[in-house]
Design an enzyme around this catalytic site. Structure first.
Site, PDB file in Angstrom:
ATOM      1  N   HIS A   1       0.862  -1.185   0.000  1.00  0.00           N
ATOM      2  CA  HIS A   1       0.000   0.000   0.000  1.00  0.00           C
ATOM      3  C   HIS A   1       0.897   1.233   0.000  1.00  0.00           C
ATOM      4  O   HIS A   1       1.570   1.509   0.989  1.00  0.00           O
ATOM      5  CB  HIS A   1      -0.881  -0.037   1.249  1.00  0.00           C
ATOM      6  CG  HIS A   1      -2.006   0.927   1.247  1.00  0.00           C
ATOM      7  ND1 HIS A   1      -1.830   2.286   1.459  1.00  0.00           N
ATOM      8  CD2 HIS A   1      -3.330   0.742   1.056  1.00  0.00           C
ATOM      9  CE1 HIS A   1      -3.008   2.884   1.415  1.00  0.00           C
ATOM     10  NE2 HIS A   1      -3.939   1.971   1.175  1.00  0.00           N
ATOM     11  N   ILE A   2       0.930   1.982  -1.074  1.00  0.00           N
ATOM     12  CA  ILE A   2       1.802   3.154  -1.180  1.00  0.00           C
ATOM     13  C   ILE A   2       1.163   4.332  -0.456  1.00  0.00           C
ATOM     14  O   ILE A   2       0.100   4.820  -0.835  1.00  0.00           O
ATOM     15  CB  ILE A   2       2.081   3.521  -2.656  1.00  0.00           C
ATOM     16  CG1 ILE A   2       2.701   2.339  -3.403  1.00  0.00           C
ATOM     17  CG2 ILE A   2       2.972   4.763  -2.736  1.00  0.00           C
ATOM     18  CD1 ILE A   2       4.029   1.858  -2.849  1.00  0.00           C
TER      19      ILE A   2
END
Length: 165
Positions: A85-86
């Site tokens: 998850h950026i």
């Protein structure tokens, strides 16, 4: 004897996890989002990225690319599923600043480029650049041996061994 030569399947129970991002390791408990810090999605670790490049941390396949491009799901060759998850609260960017370089179903090797992202935009528009790496099927994990590292280099720093049951 022939059975031992031809009948063996991959019986590995340990997956080496390499850093998917260059930057600094953050313990999951210190991620400023309770969904991740309370491990509601699973065990893992996080990295505060120093640049906007994401690479594969394992050999396996791409199993999901979120329509907002802020997260990607991977499955290793031995079945470990990872969510990368950026940033935090980056879903609201609606894909702006993200360039996905792979497709769902694509075979990947550790170190293969997966995505680029605009780190400056994330710093300006999202809650944080801290990027969790979560084992979403933690039920198959027996234990995780984390390597003692602070600063990591994408694709080359070994950050953990994941042992399956």
């Amino acid at each position: 004897m022939l059975r031992s030569i031809f009948g063996k399947k991959d019986k590995r129970t340990v997956e080496q996890l390499f850093a998917p991002l260059s930057g600094n390791i953050i313990e999951l408990e210190h991620v400023p989002d309770p969904v991740f810090s309370q491990k509601l999605m699973g065990e893992g670790i996080a990295i505060e990225p120093a640049e906007g490049k994401l690479v594969a941390p394992i050999d396996g396949h791409v199993i999901q690319i979120f329509h907002t491009k802020h997260a990607i799901g991977l499955r290793s060759e031995i079945g470990i599923e990872l969510l990368i998850h950026i940033g935090l609260e980056t879903v609201g960017l609606n894909g702006n600043g993200f360039d996905v370089l792979v497709k769902e179903g694509q075979k990947i090797k550790a170190g293969d480029p997966l995505m680029t992202f605009d780190l400056k935009l994330i710093k300006e528009k999202a809650a944080s650049t801290i990027s969790p790496i979560i084992i979403t099927n933690s039920d198959i994990v027996e234990r995780i041996e984390r390597q003692e590292v602070g600063s990591v280099i994408k694709g080359s720093t070994h950050i953990a061994n994941i042992h399956t049951k």
